[in-house]
Design a protein around this motif. Sequence first.
Motif, PDB file in Angstrom:
ATOM      1  N   HIS A  12       0.818  -1.221   0.000  1.00  0.00           N
ATOM      2  CA  HIS A  12       0.000   0.000   0.000  1.00  0.00           C
ATOM      3  C   HIS A  12       0.847   1.266   0.000  1.00  0.00           C
ATOM      4  O   HIS A  12       0.316   2.370  -0.103  1.00  0.00           O
ATOM      5  CB  HIS A  12      -0.926   0.001   1.229  1.00  0.00           C
ATOM      6  CG  HIS A  12      -1.865  -1.164   1.240  1.00  0.00           C
ATOM      7  ND1 HIS A  12      -3.096  -1.135   0.644  1.00  0.00           N
ATOM      8  CD2 HIS A  12      -1.715  -2.422   1.745  1.00  0.00           C
ATOM      9  CE1 HIS A  12      -3.687  -2.310   0.784  1.00  0.00           C
ATOM     10  NE2 HIS A  12      -2.870  -3.112   1.451  1.00  0.00           N
ATOM     11  N   CYS A  13       2.154   1.111   0.150  1.00  0.00           N
ATOM     12  CA  CYS A  13       3.042   2.280   0.242  1.00  0.00           C
ATOM     13  C   CYS A  13       3.522   2.665  -1.163  1.00  0.00           C
ATOM     14  O   CYS A  13       4.191   1.873  -1.839  1.00  0.00           O
ATOM     15  CB  CYS A  13       4.242   1.952   1.129  1.00  0.00           C
ATOM     16  SG  CYS A  13       5.490   3.255   1.134  1.00  0.00           S
ATOM     17  N   PRO A  14       3.206   3.884  -1.615  1.00  0.00           N
ATOM     18  CA  PRO A  14       3.609   4.266  -2.983  1.00  0.00           C
ATOM     19  C   PRO A  14       5.118   4.310  -3.194  1.00  0.00           C
ATOM     20  O   PRO A  14       5.599   3.978  -4.288  1.00  0.00           O
ATOM     21  CB  PRO A  14       2.979   5.650  -3.159  1.00  0.00           C
ATOM     22  CG  PRO A  14       2.631   6.128  -1.792  1.00  0.00           C
ATOM     23  CD  PRO A  14       2.426   4.916  -0.943  1.00  0.00           C
ATOM     24  N   THR A  15       5.852   4.692  -2.184  1.00  0.00           N
ATOM     25  CA  THR A  15       7.309   4.769  -2.384  1.00  0.00           C
ATOM     26  C   THR A  15       7.924   3.365  -2.453  1.00  0.00           C
ATOM     27  O   THR A  15       8.895   3.141  -3.173  1.00  0.00           O
ATOM     28  CB  THR A  15       7.985   5.596  -1.272  1.00  0.00           C
ATOM     29  OG1 THR A  15       7.687   5.020  -0.006  1.00  0.00           O
ATOM     30  CG2 THR A  15       7.518   7.034  -1.302  1.00  0.00           C
ATOM     31  N   PRO A  60       7.226   1.444   4.774  1.00  0.00           N
ATOM     32  CA  PRO A  60       6.949   1.852   6.166  1.00  0.00           C
ATOM     33  C   PRO A  60       7.755   1.021   7.164  1.00  0.00           C
ATOM     34  O   PRO A  60       8.349   1.553   8.105  1.00  0.00           O
ATOM     35  CB  PRO A  60       5.445   1.597   6.312  1.00  0.00           C
ATOM     36  CG  PRO A  60       4.911   1.536   4.913  1.00  0.00           C
ATOM     37  CD  PRO A  60       6.020   1.050   4.041  1.00  0.00           C
ATOM     38  N   ARG A 106      11.334   2.043   7.076  1.00  0.00           N
ATOM     39  CA  ARG A 106      11.564   3.354   7.711  1.00  0.00           C
ATOM     40  C   ARG A 106      11.530   3.218   9.238  1.00  0.00           C
ATOM     41  O   ARG A 106      12.296   3.883   9.934  1.00  0.00           O
ATOM     42  CB  ARG A 106      10.520   4.361   7.224  1.00  0.00           C
ATOM     43  CG  ARG A 106      10.712   4.716   5.763  1.00  0.00           C
ATOM     44  CD  ARG A 106       9.849   5.866   5.298  1.00  0.00           C
ATOM     45  NE  ARG A 106      10.237   6.191   3.937  1.00  0.00           N
ATOM     46  CZ  ARG A 106       9.474   5.971   2.846  1.00  0.00           C
ATOM     47  NH1 ARG A 106       8.263   5.472   2.967  1.00  0.00           N
ATOM     48  NH2 ARG A 106       9.917   6.273   1.648  1.00  0.00           N
ATOM     49  N   CYS A 118       9.226   9.750   2.424  1.00  0.00           N
ATOM     50  CA  CYS A 118       7.862   9.390   2.838  1.00  0.00           C
ATOM     51  C   CYS A 118       6.914  10.514   2.422  1.00  0.00           C
ATOM     52  O   CYS A 118       7.153  11.680   2.701  1.00  0.00           O
ATOM     53  CB  CYS A 118       7.807   9.184   4.344  1.00  0.00           C
ATOM     54  SG  CYS A 118       6.114   8.998   4.960  1.00  0.00           S
ATOM     55  N   LEU A 119       5.850  10.154   1.764  1.00  0.00           N
ATOM     56  CA  LEU A 119       4.900  11.145   1.237  1.00  0.00           C
ATOM     57  C   LEU A 119       3.856  11.564   2.274  1.00  0.00           C
ATOM     58  O   LEU A 119       3.010  12.398   1.982  1.00  0.00           O
ATOM     59  CB  LEU A 119       4.183  10.576   0.003  1.00  0.00           C
ATOM     60  CG  LEU A 119       5.090  10.124  -1.140  1.00  0.00           C
ATOM     61  CD1 LEU A 119       4.277   9.416  -2.212  1.00  0.00           C
ATOM     62  CD2 LEU A 119       5.815  11.325  -1.730  1.00  0.00           C
ATOM     63  N   GLU A 120       3.919  10.934   3.437  1.00  0.00           N
ATOM     64  CA  GLU A 120       2.954  11.246   4.510  1.00  0.00           C
ATOM     65  C   GLU A 120       1.516  11.043   4.020  1.00  0.00           C
ATOM     66  O   GLU A 120       0.620  11.807   4.376  1.00  0.00           O
ATOM     67  CB  GLU A 120       3.162  12.677   5.019  1.00  0.00           C
ATOM     68  CG  GLU A 120       4.615  12.958   5.358  1.00  0.00           C
ATOM     69  CD  GLU A 120       4.830  13.367   6.785  1.00  0.00           C
ATOM     70  OE1 GLU A 120       3.932  13.980   7.355  1.00  0.00           O
ATOM     71  OE2 GLU A 120       5.900  13.043   7.334  1.00  0.00           O
ATOM     72  N   CYS A 121       1.326  10.026   3.232  1.00  0.00           N
ATOM     73  CA  CYS A 121      -0.009   9.774   2.671  1.00  0.00           C
ATOM     74  C   CYS A 121      -0.903   9.003   3.625  1.00  0.00           C
ATOM     75  O   CYS A 121      -2.106   8.899   3.396  1.00  0.00           O
ATOM     76  CB  CYS A 121       0.124   9.019   1.354  1.00  0.00           C
ATOM     77  SG  CYS A 121       0.817   7.354   1.564  1.00  0.00           S
ATOM     78  N   HIS A 122      -0.336   8.386   4.655  1.00  0.00           N
ATOM     79  CA  HIS A 122      -1.069   7.612   5.676  1.00  0.00           C
ATOM     80  C   HIS A 122      -1.642   6.298   5.149  1.00  0.00           C
ATOM     81  O   HIS A 122      -2.411   5.647   5.850  1.00  0.00           O
ATOM     82  CB  HIS A 122      -2.202   8.438   6.304  1.00  0.00           C
ATOM     83  CG  HIS A 122      -1.732   9.706   6.963  1.00  0.00           C
ATOM     84  ND1 HIS A 122      -1.180   9.727   8.231  1.00  0.00           N
ATOM     85  CD2 HIS A 122      -1.719  10.976   6.521  1.00  0.00           C
ATOM     86  CE1 HIS A 122      -0.858  10.976   8.543  1.00  0.00           C
ATOM     87  NE2 HIS A 122      -1.167  11.756   7.522  1.00  0.00           N
ATOM     88  N   ALA A 123      -1.300   5.911   3.925  1.00  0.00           N
ATOM     89  CA  ALA A 123      -1.849   4.655   3.392  1.00  0.00           C
ATOM     90  C   ALA A 123      -1.435   3.465   4.247  1.00  0.00           C
ATOM     91  O   ALA A 123      -2.217   2.526   4.437  1.00  0.00           O
ATOM     92  CB  ALA A 123      -1.371   4.471   1.955  1.00  0.00           C
ATOM     93  N   CYS A 124      -0.214   3.485   4.757  1.00  0.00           N
ATOM     94  CA  CYS A 124       0.262   2.382   5.597  1.00  0.00           C
ATOM     95  C   CYS A 124      -0.535   2.299   6.896  1.00  0.00           C
ATOM     96  O   CYS A 124      -0.896   1.212   7.366  1.00  0.00           O
ATOM     97  CB  CYS A 124       1.752   2.544   5.898  1.00  0.00           C
ATOM     98  SG  CYS A 124       2.208   4.183   6.512  1.00  0.00           S
ATOM     99  N   VAL A 133       2.942   5.663  11.675  1.00  0.00           N
ATOM    100  CA  VAL A 133       4.208   5.741  10.926  1.00  0.00           C
ATOM    101  C   VAL A 133       4.619   7.188  10.643  1.00  0.00           C
ATOM    102  O   VAL A 133       5.773   7.578  10.882  1.00  0.00           O
ATOM    103  CB  VAL A 133       4.105   4.941   9.606  1.00  0.00           C
ATOM    104  CG1 VAL A 133       5.395   5.051   8.811  1.00  0.00           C
ATOM    105  CG2 VAL A 133       3.777   3.485   9.892  1.00  0.00           C
ATOM    106  N   THR A 134       3.687   7.995  10.140  1.00  0.00           N
ATOM    107  CA  THR A 134       4.068   9.368   9.773  1.00  0.00           C
ATOM    108  C   THR A 134       4.451  10.184  11.008  1.00  0.00           C
ATOM    109  O   THR A 134       5.364  11.006  10.956  1.00  0.00           O
ATOM    110  CB  THR A 134       2.928  10.073   9.015  1.00  0.00           C
ATOM    111  OG1 THR A 134       1.736  10.002   9.775  1.00  0.00           O
ATOM    112  CG2 THR A 134       2.687   9.433   7.674  1.00  0.00           C
TER     113      THR A 134
HETATM  114  S1  SF4 Z   1       2.895   7.496   4.818  1.00  0.00           S
HETATM  115 FE1  SF4 Z   1       3.291   5.290   4.830  1.00  0.00          FE
HETATM  116  S2  SF4 Z   1       2.441   4.556   2.879  1.00  0.00           S
HETATM  117 FE2  SF4 Z   1       2.682   6.781   2.692  1.00  0.00          FE
HETATM  118  S3  SF4 Z   1       4.720   7.070   1.758  1.00  0.00           S
HETATM  119 FE3  SF4 Z   1       4.979   7.189   3.993  1.00  0.00          FE
HETATM  120  S4  SF4 Z   1       5.549   5.131   4.624  1.00  0.00           S
HETATM  121 FE4  SF4 Z   1       4.640   4.954   2.561  1.00  0.00          FE
END
Ligand code: SF4
Length: 161
Positions: free
Chosen positions: A22-25, A36, A39, A64-70, A80-81
């Motif tokens: 689920h993590c785009p990176t 995640p 990291r 990390c894009l801070e998208c919260h998907a993880c 995680v964020t």
């Molecule tokens: S918030 Fe989580 S899913 Fe989104 S880029 Fe960062 S580590 Fe990956």
Amino acid sequence: MNSEQILALTDTCVKCGLCLPHCPTYRKAVQEADSPRGRIAIVQGLLNEQIPNTYSLNRRLSRCLECHACEAVCPSKVPVTHIIDATRAILTARQPRYKRSLRYLLLNLAVRPAILLPLVRYYQHSWLRLWIQRSGILKFLQLDHADNLLPEYPIREIRGG
Ligand code: SF4
Ligand code: SF4
């Protein structure tokens, strides 16, 4: 938040890997360090001083894009964020004073385009850019990525033409 509090949060990660797809990176890089879980492992290593605080590891955290998907799929609800943000704040506070001062100066310039843009134009079209790029200063200050992201301004705009 201090190091102990952050490390306590990282301990809630059971390393199951459910977050990885689920993590785009991670999907882009396909490297554990850009996931995640990776990291979190980096945070644990850095805060426990088991691994050196290198430019490369900092990049893994800052990607990390801070998208919260993880966090949305994590069975342990690992924040995680929040962990990454708090760790970066600690790492920044540990930096030498001149580095923090330069970062502060650049951030202040970034919100003052009337001052910043003429400086950027001059930088892009003078000997200064080549000299700075060749000197290695940008990499040392971890600003080489920001330099690559600068939009190119036509030289005539320097002269107001
Ligand atoms: S918030 Fe989580 S899913 Fe989104 S880029 Fe960062 S580590 Fe990956
Ligand atoms: S962050 Fe959550 S989903 Fe990802 S490895 Fe840790 S426990 Fe599993």
